[in-house]
Design a protein around this motif. Structure first.
Motif, short mmCIF file in Angstrom:
data_model
loop_
_atom_site.label_atom_id
_atom_site.label_comp_id
_atom_site.label_asym_id
_atom_site.label_seq_id
_atom_site.Cartn_x
_atom_site.Cartn_y
_atom_site.Cartn_z
N ASP A 107 -25.11 -11.52 2.92
CA ASP A 107 -25.09 -10.31 3.75
C ASP A 107 -23.63 -10.01 4.05
O ASP A 107 -23.04 -10.57 4.99
N SER A 153 -22.21 -7.61 5.40
CA SER A 153 -21.90 -6.99 6.69
C SER A 153 -21.55 -8.03 7.75
O SER A 153 -20.89 -7.71 8.74
N ILE A 154 -21.98 -9.28 7.57
CA ILE A 154 -21.63 -10.34 8.53
C ILE A 154 -20.67 -11.35 7.91
O ILE A 154 -20.37 -12.38 8.50
N TYR A 168 -32.05 -17.78 8.90
CA TYR A 168 -31.04 -16.79 9.27
C TYR A 168 -31.73 -15.53 9.80
O TYR A 168 -32.70 -15.06 9.22
N HIS A 192 -30.79 -12.51 9.72
CA HIS A 192 -30.67 -11.34 8.85
C HIS A 192 -31.63 -11.40 7.65
O HIS A 192 -31.74 -10.44 6.90
N ASN A 193 -32.37 -12.48 7.53
CA ASN A 193 -33.30 -12.65 6.41
C ASN A 193 -34.69 -12.11 6.82
O ASN A 193 -35.65 -12.87 6.98
N HIS A 194 -34.77 -10.82 6.99
CA HIS A 194 -35.98 -10.16 7.52
C HIS A 194 -37.22 -10.41 6.66
O HIS A 194 -38.31 -10.60 7.19
#
Length: 174
Positions: free
Chosen positions: A30, A32-33, A126, A128-130
């Motif tokens: 990701d 973005s992070i 994590y 962000h791991n939707h």
């Protein structure tokens, strides 16, 4: 081709490493992070620290099991679960990116349920791991707010990079 699931062996380390490296790169990158593909590169997965962790996942005993899924000779999935007495913890659950959605994860998950014998099952992932979080929710997991959230940092990552993670819990059915 028929899916075969068997217990892991120490000789599986190289192929296990390749499976996890590809899966991590696909699922956890990701930008973005700051989690770039380089954070999960082959070099990172070859590091002594990461290899030690992966080797420990392959150990089999009364407190830990790892199962590997194969289509023919190709390793396509893996799951590790640890028995902590009152609860079990899933510390690794991976299906090759190109094989997801084919029921491989569900078959591995059946092994986890058998091993956990009705106890609560915990894990972390994590935030962000939707996609993975939604899968776990469908399987009865909820965020474990008592344990809260935390930040993960691998030694091979840039010094200031941390990725937010959450704990999840699935109540047992004993």
């Amino acid at each position: 081709m028929k899916l075969q699931i068997r217990p892991a062996e120490s000789g599986d380390l190289a192929e296990y490493t390749q499976l996890l490296q590809r899966t991590y790169q696909e699922a956890y990158t990701d930008e973005s992070i700051g989690l770039t593909a380089d954070c999960f590169s082959r070099e990172v997965f070859a590091s002594d620290d990461t290899q030690g962790y992966l080797r420990s996942n392959l150990r089999q005993n009364e407190k830990q099991r790892t199962w590997l899924a194969f289509l023919g000779s190709e390793m396509v999935g893996a799951v590790t679960v640890k028995n902590h007495g009152a609860e079990c913890e899933t510390v690794g659950f991976y299906v090759a990116p190109e094989r997801q959605g084919q029921g491989i994860g569900r078959r591995l998950w059946e092994r986890v349920l058998e091993f956990s014998s009705g106890r609560d099952i915990t894990l972390d992932t994590y935030v962000h791991n939707h996609r993975t979080i939604e899968m776990y929710r469908r399987w009865g997991f909820e965020e474990d707010v008592k344990r809260g959230r935390f930040y993960r940092h691998w030694p091979e990552w840039p010094k200031d990079l941390q990725a937010e993670c959450l704990y999840m819990r699935r109540k047992g059915s004993s």
